[in-house]
Design an enzyme around this catalytic site. Sequence first.
Site, PDB file in Angstrom:
ATOM      1  N   SER A 181       0.798  -1.226   0.000  1.00 60.56           N
ATOM      2  CA  SER A 181       0.000   0.000   0.000  1.00 60.56           C
ATOM      3  C   SER A 181       0.833   1.279   0.000  1.00 60.56           C
ATOM      4  CB  SER A 181      -0.941   0.005   1.198  1.00 60.56           C
ATOM      5  OG  SER A 181      -0.195  -0.062   2.394  1.00 60.56           O
ATOM      6  N   HIS A 209      -5.472  -4.435  -1.596  1.00 60.34           N
ATOM      7  CA  HIS A 209      -5.350  -3.361  -2.593  1.00 60.34           C
ATOM      8  C   HIS A 209      -5.332  -3.892  -4.025  1.00 60.34           C
ATOM      9  CE1 HIS A 209      -4.783   0.217  -0.063  1.00 60.34           C
ATOM     10  NE2 HIS A 209      -4.171  -0.594   0.782  1.00 60.34           N
ATOM     11  N   LYS A 240     -12.229  -1.537   0.832  1.00 58.42           N
ATOM     12  CA  LYS A 240     -11.461  -0.674  -0.077  1.00 58.42           C
ATOM     13  C   LYS A 240     -12.221  -0.556  -1.396  1.00 58.42           C
ATOM     14  CE  LYS A 240      -7.313  -0.877   2.495  1.00 58.42           C
ATOM     15  NZ  LYS A 240      -6.536  -1.882   3.180  1.00 58.42           N
TER      16      LYS A 240
HETATM   17  C1  LIG Z   1      -6.392  -2.181   4.586  1.00 57.67           C
HETATM   18  C2  LIG Z   1      -5.778  -3.505   4.709  1.00 57.67           C
HETATM   19  C3  LIG Z   1      -6.303  -4.463   5.598  1.00 57.67           C
HETATM   20  C4  LIG Z   1      -7.440  -4.138   6.528  1.00 57.67           C
HETATM   21  O1  LIG Z   1      -8.669  -4.129   5.881  1.00 57.67           O
HETATM   22  P1  LIG Z   1      -9.946  -3.577   6.664  1.00 57.67           P
HETATM   23  O2  LIG Z   1     -11.080  -4.194   5.934  1.00 57.67           O
HETATM   24  O3  LIG Z   1      -9.892  -2.092   6.589  1.00 57.67           O
HETATM   25  O4  LIG Z   1      -9.828  -4.085   8.065  1.00 57.67           O
HETATM   26  C5  LIG Z   1      -5.727  -5.709   5.632  1.00 57.67           C
HETATM   27  N1  LIG Z   1      -4.673  -6.009   4.844  1.00 57.67           N
HETATM   28  C6  LIG Z   1      -4.140  -5.130   3.986  1.00 57.67           C
HETATM   29  C7  LIG Z   1      -2.984  -5.530   3.128  1.00 57.67           C
HETATM   30  C8  LIG Z   1      -4.674  -3.846   3.888  1.00 57.67           C
HETATM   31  O5  LIG Z   1      -4.143  -2.960   3.041  1.00 57.67           O
END
Ligand SMILES: *Cc1c(COP(=O)(O)O)cnc(C)c1O
Length: 393
Positions: A181, A209, A240
């Site tokens: 990310s 992502h 996301k």
């Molecule tokens: C954002 C993210 C999460 C967490 O996801 P949520 O649904 O916001 O809890 C987990 N793993 C990765 C790689 C992320 O970028």
Amino acid sequence: MSKIDFLADELDALREQGLFNVIRTIDGPQGAWFVVDGKRVLNLCSNNYLGFANNPRLKEAAKAAIDRFGVGPGAVRTIAGTQTIHLELEKKLAEFKHAQACIVLQAGFTANLAVIPTITGEGDLIFSDELNHASIIDGCRLSKARVIRYAHNDVEDLRKKIEESKGSARRMLIVTDGVFSMDGDIAPLPEIVEVADEFGAMVMVDDAHGEGVLGDSGRGIVNYFGLEGKVEIEVGTLSKAFGVMGGYVTGPEVLISYLKQRGRPFLFSTGLTPADTAAAIAAVDVLLESDELVKKLWSNARYFQDGLKKAGFDTGKTQTPITPVMLGDEKVASEFSKELFARGIFAQSISYPTVPRGKARIRCMLSAAHEKQDLDFALEKFTEVGKELGVLK
Ligand SMILES: *Cc1c(COP(=O)(O)O)cnc(C)c1O
């Protein structure tokens, strides 16, 4: 003195080190533009890749689900909290990911806590990319397995670490983010799977992502590399690109059946609300019908990244719509973000300890919600601030 006052010192220490997080407040829905602390600004910070967070079809689905199923599921999934729409969402996600089965959890974070400690334990080895997400790190910690970090995206280092330690292992798991990310680079999954097969290790990828972004209609990294059926565990988020909230795991039937028996966040924490569940179903439906939004996301990302490069900015090693504008110095990055905000652009700076010292940046998140004129506006303002701060000649 109260017994809890030591935290005031901790907070002061954070402020002194410049690590205190000032949390911005958004008034209204997510979108290309939104109101931050009372000011209308262009949004380059959200993970709302496809604009689903305020999509009319998702909102309608959520409202209808409230009328039919109420606002809360009333119990954990294993007792009396599995509603028909939960199963519908799991079936739909499995279909979307071309996987045998799916389990939906409350968040992507929770999904990692539900899977890693449930399938690994004492005597096992976990090989984890050094830049993996915090929720993977916490899942590994909860597992009591021995965790061995390998250099970021470095398959040779991974192989070396497996060779050095495999003798002691009952079972082995390799775990990686799909898309990282902070830099927007992609895990070398085909090579990871090759090494895993050679040593009999399981592979898990957290595609938070990558979904809605990579692969056919946004099916994610496994589809993108043509590795369906070759990666044992895929973790996803509904928070996301899907624009709602929640998390999930897809994979072989035995994995999902076992997680439904033993995954602690599934057993001991109430599942998704009907509104979230229905909105997520609608999001998958939109993607199953058309890849138009995924295409728009990518054309926006290419347009913006090309524009930045032409202006003379360094966008690092991104391979995705995550767009870091590399500035290096922490103070320059923070000043840059402030100047952008004053000019109507919300793009946050990211500094140590989230990224290494001297690698501070502005991280821009592109979305299908952006229009070309929004991106032109952003490019103009980035160039202006870049010149003013001496980043550009
Ligand atoms: C954002 C993210 C999460 C967490 O996801 P949520 O649904 O916001 O809890 C987990 N793993 C990765 C790689 C992320 O970028």
